[in-house]
Design an enzyme around this catalytic site. Structure first.
Site, PDB file in Angstrom:
ATOM      1  N   LEU A 184      19.945   1.457  14.046  1.00  0.00           N
ATOM      2  CA  LEU A 184      21.297   1.930  14.347  1.00  0.00           C
ATOM      3  C   LEU A 184      22.151   2.164  13.097  1.00  0.00           C
ATOM      4  O   LEU A 184      22.756   3.233  12.958  1.00  0.00           O
ATOM      5  CB  LEU A 184      21.999   0.930  15.288  1.00  0.00           C
ATOM      6  CG  LEU A 184      23.416   1.323  15.687  1.00  0.00           C
ATOM      7  CD1 LEU A 184      23.413   2.613  16.497  1.00  0.00           C
ATOM      8  CD2 LEU A 184      24.067   0.197  16.484  1.00  0.00           C
TER       9      LEU A 184
ATOM     10  N   THR B 265       9.842 -12.389  14.079  1.00  0.00           N
ATOM     11  CA  THR B 265      10.882 -11.581  14.742  1.00  0.00           C
ATOM     12  C   THR B 265      11.355 -12.227  16.038  1.00  0.00           C
ATOM     13  O   THR B 265      10.583 -12.933  16.716  1.00  0.00           O
ATOM     14  CB  THR B 265      10.320 -10.178  15.066  1.00  0.00           C
ATOM     15  OG1 THR B 265      11.237  -9.501  15.921  1.00  0.00           O
ATOM     16  CG2 THR B 265       8.989 -10.245  15.782  1.00  0.00           C
TER      17      THR B 265
ATOM     18  N   ASN C 130       0.825  -1.223   0.000  1.00  0.00           N
ATOM     19  CA  ASN C 130       0.000   0.000   0.000  1.00  0.00           C
ATOM     20  C   ASN C 130       0.859   1.274   0.000  1.00  0.00           C
ATOM     21  O   ASN C 130       0.331   2.382   0.031  1.00  0.00           O
ATOM     22  CB  ASN C 130      -0.977   0.017   1.192  1.00  0.00           C
ATOM     23  CG  ASN C 130      -0.256   0.077   2.528  1.00  0.00           C
ATOM     24  OD1 ASN C 130       0.965   0.201   2.583  1.00  0.00           O
ATOM     25  ND2 ASN C 130      -1.021  -0.016   3.611  1.00  0.00           N
TER      26      ASN C 130
ATOM     27  N   ASN D  80      18.655  -8.773  13.615  1.00  0.00           N
ATOM     28  CA  ASN D  80      18.758  -7.382  13.145  1.00  0.00           C
ATOM     29  C   ASN D  80      19.184  -7.304  11.681  1.00  0.00           C
ATOM     30  O   ASN D  80      20.376  -7.392  11.379  1.00  0.00           O
ATOM     31  CB  ASN D  80      19.743  -6.617  14.022  1.00  0.00           C
ATOM     32  CG  ASN D  80      19.136  -6.301  15.364  1.00  0.00           C
ATOM     33  OD1 ASN D  80      18.836  -7.198  16.148  1.00  0.00           O
ATOM     34  ND2 ASN D  80      18.922  -5.024  15.642  1.00  0.00           N
TER      35      ASN D  80
ATOM     36  N   ALA E 133       4.213  -7.588   4.945  1.00  0.00           N
ATOM     37  CA  ALA E 133       3.548  -6.315   5.247  1.00  0.00           C
ATOM     38  C   ALA E 133       3.168  -6.308   6.725  1.00  0.00           C
ATOM     39  O   ALA E 133       2.447  -7.198   7.180  1.00  0.00           O
ATOM     40  CB  ALA E 133       2.296  -6.163   4.385  1.00  0.00           C
TER      41      ALA E 133
ATOM     42  N   ARG F 101      23.659  -7.091  19.557  1.00  0.00           N
ATOM     43  CA  ARG F 101      22.648  -7.574  18.609  1.00  0.00           C
ATOM     44  C   ARG F 101      23.314  -8.473  17.580  1.00  0.00           C
ATOM     45  O   ARG F 101      24.532  -8.419  17.387  1.00  0.00           O
ATOM     46  CB  ARG F 101      21.981  -6.383  17.881  1.00  0.00           C
ATOM     47  CG  ARG F 101      21.141  -5.502  18.781  1.00  0.00           C
ATOM     48  CD  ARG F 101      19.889  -6.229  19.243  1.00  0.00           C
ATOM     49  NE  ARG F 101      19.050  -5.392  20.085  1.00  0.00           N
ATOM     50  CZ  ARG F 101      19.178  -5.310  21.411  1.00  0.00           C
ATOM     51  NH1 ARG F 101      20.113  -6.013  22.031  1.00  0.00           N
ATOM     52  NH2 ARG F 101      18.378  -4.542  22.115  1.00  0.00           N
TER      53      ARG F 101
ATOM     54  N   GLY G 254       6.510   1.730   2.225  1.00  0.00           N
ATOM     55  CA  GLY G 254       7.386   1.269   1.147  1.00  0.00           C
ATOM     56  C   GLY G 254       7.563   2.339   0.078  1.00  0.00           C
ATOM     57  O   GLY G 254       6.972   3.420   0.140  1.00  0.00           O
TER      58      GLY G 254
ATOM     59  N   TYR H 216       4.196  -5.396  19.473  1.00  0.00           N
ATOM     60  CA  TYR H 216       4.802  -5.831  18.201  1.00  0.00           C
ATOM     61  C   TYR H 216       5.114  -7.328  18.253  1.00  0.00           C
ATOM     62  O   TYR H 216       4.643  -8.114  17.422  1.00  0.00           O
ATOM     63  CB  TYR H 216       6.066  -5.004  17.919  1.00  0.00           C
ATOM     64  CG  TYR H 216       6.865  -5.537  16.766  1.00  0.00           C
ATOM     65  CD1 TYR H 216       6.303  -5.627  15.496  1.00  0.00           C
ATOM     66  CD2 TYR H 216       8.177  -5.973  16.939  1.00  0.00           C
ATOM     67  CE1 TYR H 216       7.042  -6.138  14.433  1.00  0.00           C
ATOM     68  CE2 TYR H 216       8.915  -6.476  15.886  1.00  0.00           C
ATOM     69  CZ  TYR H 216       8.338  -6.564  14.635  1.00  0.00           C
ATOM     70  OH  TYR H 216       9.057  -7.071  13.590  1.00  0.00           O
TER      71      TYR H 216
HETATM   72  N1  UFG Z   1      20.726   2.133  19.193  1.00  0.00           N
HETATM   73  C1  UFG Z   1      21.435   3.205  19.698  1.00  0.00           C
HETATM   74  N2  UFG Z   1      21.217   4.438  19.155  1.00  0.00           N
HETATM   75  C2  UFG Z   1      20.339   4.641  18.123  1.00  0.00           C
HETATM   76  C3  UFG Z   1      19.628   3.539  17.596  1.00  0.00           C
HETATM   77  C4  UFG Z   1      19.836   2.289  18.171  1.00  0.00           C
HETATM   78  O1  UFG Z   1      22.227   3.057  20.626  1.00  0.00           O
HETATM   79  O2  UFG Z   1      20.179   5.791  17.683  1.00  0.00           O
HETATM   80  C5  UFG Z   1      20.957   0.791  19.757  1.00  0.00           C
HETATM   81  C6  UFG Z   1      19.708   0.166  20.350  1.00  0.00           C
HETATM   82  O3  UFG Z   1      19.557   0.549  21.681  1.00  0.00           O
HETATM   83  C7  UFG Z   1      20.022  -1.323  20.175  1.00  0.00           C
HETATM   84  C8  UFG Z   1      20.882  -1.378  18.906  1.00  0.00           C
HETATM   85  O4  UFG Z   1      21.357  -0.044  18.707  1.00  0.00           O
HETATM   86  O5  UFG Z   1      20.791  -1.771  21.234  1.00  0.00           O
HETATM   87  C9  UFG Z   1      20.100  -1.789  17.686  1.00  0.00           C
HETATM   88  O6  UFG Z   1      18.913  -0.979  17.619  1.00  0.00           O
HETATM   89  P1  UFG Z   1      17.955  -1.000  16.363  1.00  0.00           P
HETATM   90  O7  UFG Z   1      16.871   0.001  16.645  1.00  0.00           O
HETATM   91  O8  UFG Z   1      18.754  -0.851  15.119  1.00  0.00           O
HETATM   92  O9  UFG Z   1      17.407  -2.468  16.358  1.00  0.00           O
HETATM   93  P2  UFG Z   1      16.581  -3.250  17.500  1.00  0.00           P
HETATM   94  O10 UFG Z   1      17.506  -4.308  18.023  1.00  0.00           O
HETATM   95  O11 UFG Z   1      15.954  -2.363  18.496  1.00  0.00           O
HETATM   96  O12 UFG Z   1      15.384  -3.788  16.631  1.00  0.00           O
HETATM   97  C10 UFG Z   1      15.377  -5.014  16.014  1.00  0.00           C
HETATM   98  C11 UFG Z   1      14.506  -4.917  14.775  1.00  0.00           C
HETATM   99  C12 UFG Z   1      13.071  -4.626  15.161  1.00  0.00           C
HETATM  100  C13 UFG Z   1      12.632  -5.662  16.165  1.00  0.00           C
HETATM  101  C14 UFG Z   1      13.539  -5.677  17.351  1.00  0.00           C
HETATM  102  C15 UFG Z   1      13.141  -6.743  18.320  1.00  0.00           C
HETATM  103  O13 UFG Z   1      14.987  -3.903  13.905  1.00  0.00           O
HETATM  104  O14 UFG Z   1      12.247  -4.660  14.036  1.00  0.00           O
HETATM  105  O15 UFG Z   1      14.878  -5.945  16.926  1.00  0.00           O
HETATM  106  O16 UFG Z   1      13.808  -6.622  19.513  1.00  0.00           O
HETATM  107  F1  UFG Z   1      11.403  -5.406  16.609  1.00  0.00           F
END
Ligand code: UFG
Length: 331
Positions: free
Chosen positions: A188, A117, A32, A170, A74, A219, A36, A141
């Site tokens: 990140l 996930t 949709n 990730n 989606a 991660r 995207g 989520y």
């Molecule tokens: N982080 C920072 N600064 C930022 C962004 C992220 O320090 O500006 C850290 C976060 O705290 C985390 C790591 O970088 O420790 C990775 O963060 P992301 O947001 O890139 O990824 P997440 O691990 O939070 O998210 C992933 C998936 C999500 C999913 C989640 C489940 O991208 O879709 O794991 O835990 F829901």
């Protein structure tokens, strides 16, 4: 095979579509465009601009396009937003997902690969995380993704649906064609590269007092093409019932500071960072065991190191910037 990719104009979906096309499958992207991008749909894939909630469009697409398998990507996927707007997550991730299953049943499509996930586990009880470890999501989520995974099992038993749920860790990196561009961006790697490119001033490290080797969260970063390759294998394996597989690289995982160092090495930019408070809901360490999918489907990551992953994302960024500059150039 004729494959419908819901959410195929998004980051991971577009790479799945790209790899499916490259492997000779007929691909229909159904999106949709709420998040995207039309130009992320790879050449060779057909595009249907429609919502999963539109039962008529969905049914017609499945039938007219003679779809044989669905990759269902989606979804809404922001952890923080899911806590403040659970209704949106239940409606989209569960409600629209079930509508898709109904449409598939009506159209006689019996194969589904679902993008799930690591968030279905919540705070892990041990590392590396295995598929049969306890599931106790700590946000809507993860809860809605788990609800749909569970529905797949029962739909399999009652209606003969063959499914594979792939639990992503990730996703990061890019292919030649497709990469990450969320708005707003919360992940990140792209945030770090924004700083290197001069689009942001600094990175905030969310906490450096975790019980990890450098105090920042660990991660399991997996290259998006490796993730996509698993979908292609899973489509072929769908006949086996309702399977669940983790998709990560494993090993020791990567800390936030290690991602920053990799990005500094790749870009040659100092990438200033400051330590801020912890982000609510962040587990200290998430690392996958992908032994099950390796045993069952022979899948292994081909790009297991963070530096190569970051490098691919950086090249994608540079290509997009060059294309933007070329469009703006006079004459
Ligand atoms: N982080 C920072 N600064 C930022 C962004 C992220 O320090 O500006 C850290 C976060 O705290 C985390 C790591 O970088 O420790 C990775 O963060 P992301 O947001 O890139 O990824 P997440 O691990 O939070 O998210 C992933 C998936 C999500 C999913 C989640 C489940 O991208 O879709 O794991 O835990 F829901």
């Amino acid at each position: 095979m004729r494959v419908l990719v819901t959410g195929g104009a998004g980051y991971i979906g577009s790479v799945v579509a790209e790899v499916l096309v490259a492997e000779g499958h007929g691909v229909v992207v159904y999106d949709n465009l709420a998040k995207g991008h039309r130009d992320a749909v790879p050449p060779g894939a057909e595009f249907v601009h429609a919502d999963l909630g539109d039962a008529t469009a969905l049914r017609q697409t499945l039938e007219r396009q003679r779809v044989e398998a669905v990759v269902h990507m989606a979804a809404d996927s922001l952890v923080g937003e899911s806590v403040t707007e659970p209704a949106k997550y239940y409606a989209n991730n569960v409600g629209n997902g079930l509508a898709l299953l109904d449409a598939m049943r009506a159209a006689g499509v019996a194969r589904l690969v679902f993008s799930s996930t690591v968030a279905v586990h919540g705070e892990p009880t041990k590392l590396p995380i295995e598929e049969d470890d306890p599931t106790a999501p700590v946000n809507p989520y993860g809860e809605t993704k788990l609800a749909f995974e569970r529905a797949l099992r029962w739909y399999g038993e009652a209606y003969g649906l063959h499914s594979v749920s792939l639990r992503y860790f990730n996703a990061a990196g890019a292919t030649e064609l497709c990469g990450e561009r969320h708005d707003p961006e919360t992940h990140l790697v792209p945030i770090v590269l924004d700083v290197a490119a001069g689009d942001r001033d600094e990175v905030t490290v969310f906490g450096d007092d975790y019980p990890t080797r450098d105090g920042t969260c660990i991660r399991d970063y997996i290259h998006v093409r490796d993730l996509a390759r698993a979908h292609v294998l899973a489509i072929a394996a769908c006949d086996a019932g309702a399977a669940v597989y983790n998709l990560g690289v494993g090993g020791e995982g990567t800390t936030v500071l290690e991602v920053l160092d990799a990005a500094r090495a790749v870009t040659g930019h100092p990438i200033p960072a400051r330590v801020g408070p912890r982000r609510p809901g962040d587990p200290a360490r998430l690392v996958a065991s992908s032994a099950r999918i390796e045993r069952a489907l022979g899948w292994r990551p081909e790009i297991p190191d963070i530096r190569t992953i970051v490098e691919s994302a950086w090249r994608f960024r540079a290509r997009r910037a060059a294309a933007r500059d070329a469009r703006r150039a006079p004459g």
